[in-house]
Design a protein around this motif. Structure first.
Motif, PDB file in Angstrom:
ATOM      1  N   LYS A 195      36.821  31.069  39.177  1.00  0.00           N
ATOM      2  CA  LYS A 195      36.983  31.057  40.627  1.00  0.00           C
ATOM      3  C   LYS A 195      36.327  29.798  41.161  1.00  0.00           C
ATOM      4  O   LYS A 195      35.279  29.391  40.674  1.00  0.00           O
ATOM      5  CB  LYS A 195      36.324  32.304  41.233  1.00  0.00           C
ATOM      6  CG  LYS A 195      36.484  32.422  42.729  1.00  0.00           C
ATOM      7  CD  LYS A 195      35.779  33.665  43.274  1.00  0.00           C
ATOM      8  CE  LYS A 195      34.355  33.369  43.667  1.00  0.00           C
ATOM      9  NZ  LYS A 195      33.729  34.484  44.396  1.00  0.00           N
ATOM     10  N   TYR A 209      45.408  40.065  39.946  1.00  0.00           N
ATOM     11  CA  TYR A 209      44.646  39.138  40.784  1.00  0.00           C
ATOM     12  C   TYR A 209      43.910  38.100  39.945  1.00  0.00           C
ATOM     13  O   TYR A 209      43.770  36.940  40.364  1.00  0.00           O
ATOM     14  CB  TYR A 209      43.686  39.914  41.688  1.00  0.00           C
ATOM     15  CG  TYR A 209      44.401  40.520  42.875  1.00  0.00           C
ATOM     16  CD1 TYR A 209      44.706  39.744  43.995  1.00  0.00           C
ATOM     17  CD2 TYR A 209      44.805  41.848  42.877  1.00  0.00           C
ATOM     18  CE1 TYR A 209      45.387  40.277  45.083  1.00  0.00           C
ATOM     19  CE2 TYR A 209      45.485  42.394  43.960  1.00  0.00           C
ATOM     20  CZ  TYR A 209      45.776  41.600  45.058  1.00  0.00           C
ATOM     21  OH  TYR A 209      46.452  42.129  46.127  1.00  0.00           O
ATOM     22  N   THR A 210      43.454  38.510  38.768  1.00  0.00           N
ATOM     23  CA  THR A 210      42.794  37.549  37.892  1.00  0.00           C
ATOM     24  C   THR A 210      43.768  36.479  37.414  1.00  0.00           C
ATOM     25  O   THR A 210      43.411  35.298  37.299  1.00  0.00           O
ATOM     26  CB  THR A 210      42.161  38.263  36.693  1.00  0.00           C
ATOM     27  OG1 THR A 210      41.208  39.224  37.162  1.00  0.00           O
ATOM     28  CG2 THR A 210      41.455  37.276  35.773  1.00  0.00           C
ATOM     29  N   ARG A 241      44.131  34.052  40.192  1.00  0.00           N
ATOM     30  CA  ARG A 241      42.892  33.276  40.275  1.00  0.00           C
ATOM     31  C   ARG A 241      42.895  32.142  39.256  1.00  0.00           C
ATOM     32  O   ARG A 241      42.584  30.985  39.568  1.00  0.00           O
ATOM     33  CB  ARG A 241      41.689  34.181  40.009  1.00  0.00           C
ATOM     34  CG  ARG A 241      40.352  33.441  39.956  1.00  0.00           C
ATOM     35  CD  ARG A 241      39.320  34.197  39.132  1.00  0.00           C
ATOM     36  NE  ARG A 241      39.654  34.211  37.710  1.00  0.00           N
ATOM     37  CZ  ARG A 241      38.922  34.821  36.796  1.00  0.00           C
ATOM     38  NH1 ARG A 241      37.842  35.496  37.153  1.00  0.00           N
ATOM     39  NH2 ARG A 241      39.283  34.784  35.518  1.00  0.00           N
ATOM     40  N   ASP A 242      43.269  32.472  38.012  1.00  0.00           N
ATOM     41  CA  ASP A 242      43.251  31.479  36.946  1.00  0.00           C
ATOM     42  C   ASP A 242      44.270  30.374  37.189  1.00  0.00           C
ATOM     43  O   ASP A 242      44.000  29.194  36.932  1.00  0.00           O
ATOM     44  CB  ASP A 242      43.509  32.153  35.601  1.00  0.00           C
ATOM     45  CG  ASP A 242      42.364  33.055  35.158  1.00  0.00           C
ATOM     46  OD1 ASP A 242      41.267  32.952  35.763  1.00  0.00           O
ATOM     47  OD2 ASP A 242      42.569  33.854  34.227  1.00  0.00           O
ATOM     48  N   PHE A 264      40.555  32.368  48.069  1.00  0.00           N
ATOM     49  CA  PHE A 264      41.456  33.400  47.557  1.00  0.00           C
ATOM     50  C   PHE A 264      41.113  34.730  48.215  1.00  0.00           C
ATOM     51  O   PHE A 264      40.058  35.311  47.975  1.00  0.00           O
ATOM     52  CB  PHE A 264      41.324  33.484  46.040  1.00  0.00           C
ATOM     53  CG  PHE A 264      42.374  34.313  45.355  1.00  0.00           C
ATOM     54  CD1 PHE A 264      43.619  34.545  45.937  1.00  0.00           C
ATOM     55  CD2 PHE A 264      42.134  34.858  44.102  1.00  0.00           C
ATOM     56  CE1 PHE A 264      44.591  35.301  45.294  1.00  0.00           C
ATOM     57  CE2 PHE A 264      43.088  35.615  43.440  1.00  0.00           C
ATOM     58  CZ  PHE A 264      44.328  35.840  44.049  1.00  0.00           C
ATOM     59  N   VAL A 316      36.602  37.128  41.099  1.00  0.00           N
ATOM     60  CA  VAL A 316      38.045  36.893  41.177  1.00  0.00           C
ATOM     61  C   VAL A 316      38.428  36.193  42.476  1.00  0.00           C
ATOM     62  O   VAL A 316      39.153  35.200  42.469  1.00  0.00           O
ATOM     63  CB  VAL A 316      38.825  38.220  41.036  1.00  0.00           C
ATOM     64  CG1 VAL A 316      40.328  37.978  41.154  1.00  0.00           C
ATOM     65  CG2 VAL A 316      38.500  38.896  39.709  1.00  0.00           C
ATOM     66  N   GLY A 317      37.962  36.714  43.605  1.00  0.00           N
ATOM     67  CA  GLY A 317      38.320  36.143  44.898  1.00  0.00           C
ATOM     68  C   GLY A 317      37.102  35.901  45.772  1.00  0.00           C
ATOM     69  O   GLY A 317      35.967  36.202  45.389  1.00  0.00           O
ATOM     70  N   HIS A 318      37.359  35.358  46.955  1.00  0.00           N
ATOM     71  CA  HIS A 318      36.286  35.067  47.902  1.00  0.00           C
ATOM     72  C   HIS A 318      36.150  36.150  48.970  1.00  0.00           C
ATOM     73  O   HIS A 318      35.124  36.211  49.655  1.00  0.00           O
ATOM     74  CB  HIS A 318      36.545  33.710  48.552  1.00  0.00           C
ATOM     75  CG  HIS A 318      36.625  32.581  47.566  1.00  0.00           C
ATOM     76  ND1 HIS A 318      37.825  32.164  47.013  1.00  0.00           N
ATOM     77  CD2 HIS A 318      35.656  31.818  47.010  1.00  0.00           C
ATOM     78  CE1 HIS A 318      37.589  31.172  46.170  1.00  0.00           C
ATOM     79  NE2 HIS A 318      36.297  30.945  46.139  1.00  0.00           N
TER      80      HIS A 318
END
Length: 393
Positions: A22, A163-164, A167-168, A179, A196-198
């Motif tokens: 991330k 979601y991962t 992210r990648d 994200f 994974v996200g913000h």
């Protein structure tokens, strides 16, 4: 045996996203901006609207108080080409998205876009499933700053894996993009999404039309119901990883002033992202003053990054606390009743955490010093409204 264990351990870490990719140092305070959905949904969004919202964000002073993202929420895409790259709806966005991004950037603002982890978006446009690489590359090429990633048409998909994966791909594309995970809290993202996200949605969509009718609030989920769903989640939030109870409904569906003030105050106490959804070109002075209140925004944007939490619950009257930098404390008295509430404050008896010595008290909506914590005081909290204090040494 030890060698096999080592490889199993590495495989476990990789499969569980321990080796996070991330982008760091983004969203160190809750993101602030504007999203198109609440006012324009699918039919009303287009290139002209987005440009005029960017203009209005600057002209109305929203940019000056911290709002920076202009986010298109769905209905900008129409298909894919032979290589799987997304095709922009030219009827709505004749100049293309890159041109629009450049326009938004020219205003000193940042640009956000929308997609979905499933086969289709919530409005039935092409989703990103199977095309994550192409979409991430496209967003990076367009200089996008923010991605809201929804969860419609995802039957049979694993949320963490989906979601991962995006992210990648965003990380591989090389452009730092905030994200925003929008899977509605169904899979408890607060427990796994930090790497994974913000930010991640903790709830279903806010019901902008929810009003008290004598018995219940609306047919969907009103903003005060969303507040209840944040209780206990404060330990998961912090700089770069925020709980998101959905966008602001201030300025939509004629929300009354008391409700708007309470709604905005609670989002600030919760360190929630502040994503306005009203028409910035045409708002009342009341809505403008609420959404641009510098004292409340400072509570939301405090760099300590602590989410507020409930410290007293008297049924339909609650007291919330948010720790701030330099030992300051925000206190919100929230009256959920349909009648006004008088409350006698004895600071020695309220269960405020890390409360030591005496503090001066500033009323943030009145913008005045109203006393100190070494004496008792009486406050009147109107129906469905708040009183918010900042306590300072």
């Amino acid at each position: 045996m030890k060698t096999n264990f080592f490889f199993l351990l590495v495989a476990f870490f990789l499969s569980h996203g321990i080796s996070a990719q991330k982008f760091d140092n983004l969203a160190l305070t809750p993101p602030m901006g504007w999203n198109s959905w609440n006012s324009f949904q699918c039919d009303g969004v287009n290139e002209t609207v987005i440009k005029e919202m960017a203009d209005a964000m600057v002209e109305t002073g929203f940019k000056d108080v911290g709002y920076e993202y202009i986010v298109i929420d769905d209905c900008w895409q129409i298909g894919r080409d032979e290589n799987g790259y997304i095709i922009v709806d030219k009827e709505k966005f004749p100049s293309g998205i890159k041109s629009l991004v450049d326009y938004v950037h020219s205003k000193g603002l940042k640009f956000g876009i929308y997609s979905d982890a499933g086969t289709k978006t919530c409005a039935g446009r092409p989703g990103s499933k199977g095309f994550e690489r192409q979409d991430a590359e496209t967003y990076a090429k367009w200089d996008v700053d923010y991605l809201k990633y929804d969860w419609c048409f995802t039957e049979g998909q694993d949320a963490i894996a989906s979601y991962t994966l995006m992210r990648d791909e965003l990380f591989k594309a090389g452009r730092p993009i905030v994200f925003s995970l929008c899977e509605w809290g169904e899979n408890k993202p607060w427990e796994w999404a930090k790497d994974v996200g913000h930010l991640w949605r903790t709830t279903l969509d806010i019901d902008m039309g929810a009003r008290y009718d004598g018995n219940i609030w609306g047919n969907l989920i009103g903003w005060s119901d969303l507040v209840d769903m944040q209780v206990g989640l404060e330990k998961y939030a912090g700089p770069g990883h925020w709980n998101d109870p959905d966008m602001l409904a201030v300025g939509n569906n004629n929300m009354p002033e008391n409700e708007a003030r309470a709604h905005f105050s609670m989002w600030c106490m919760l360190a929630a992202p502040l994503m306005a959804g009203n028409d910035l070109r045409d708002m009342t002075q009341v809505d403008h003053s609420i959404l641009t209140n510098k004292e409340l925004i400072a509570i939301n944007q405090d760099v300590l990054g602590k989410q507020g939490f409930k410290i007293e619950d008297y049924g339909n009257f609650e007291i919330w606390q948010k720790p701030l930098t330099n030992g300051d404390i925000a206190i919100c008295f929230f009256n959920r009743e349909i009648t006004d509430k008088n409350y006698e404050i004895d600071w020695s008896k309220i269960r405020v955490k890390d409360f030591e010595g005496d503090y001066k008290i500033k009323d943030l909506w009145q913008n005045t010093i109203v006393g100190a914590t070494d004496t008792k005081m009486s406050i009147d909290v109107p129906s469905r409204d708040v009183v918010v204090f900042r306590l300072s040494k």
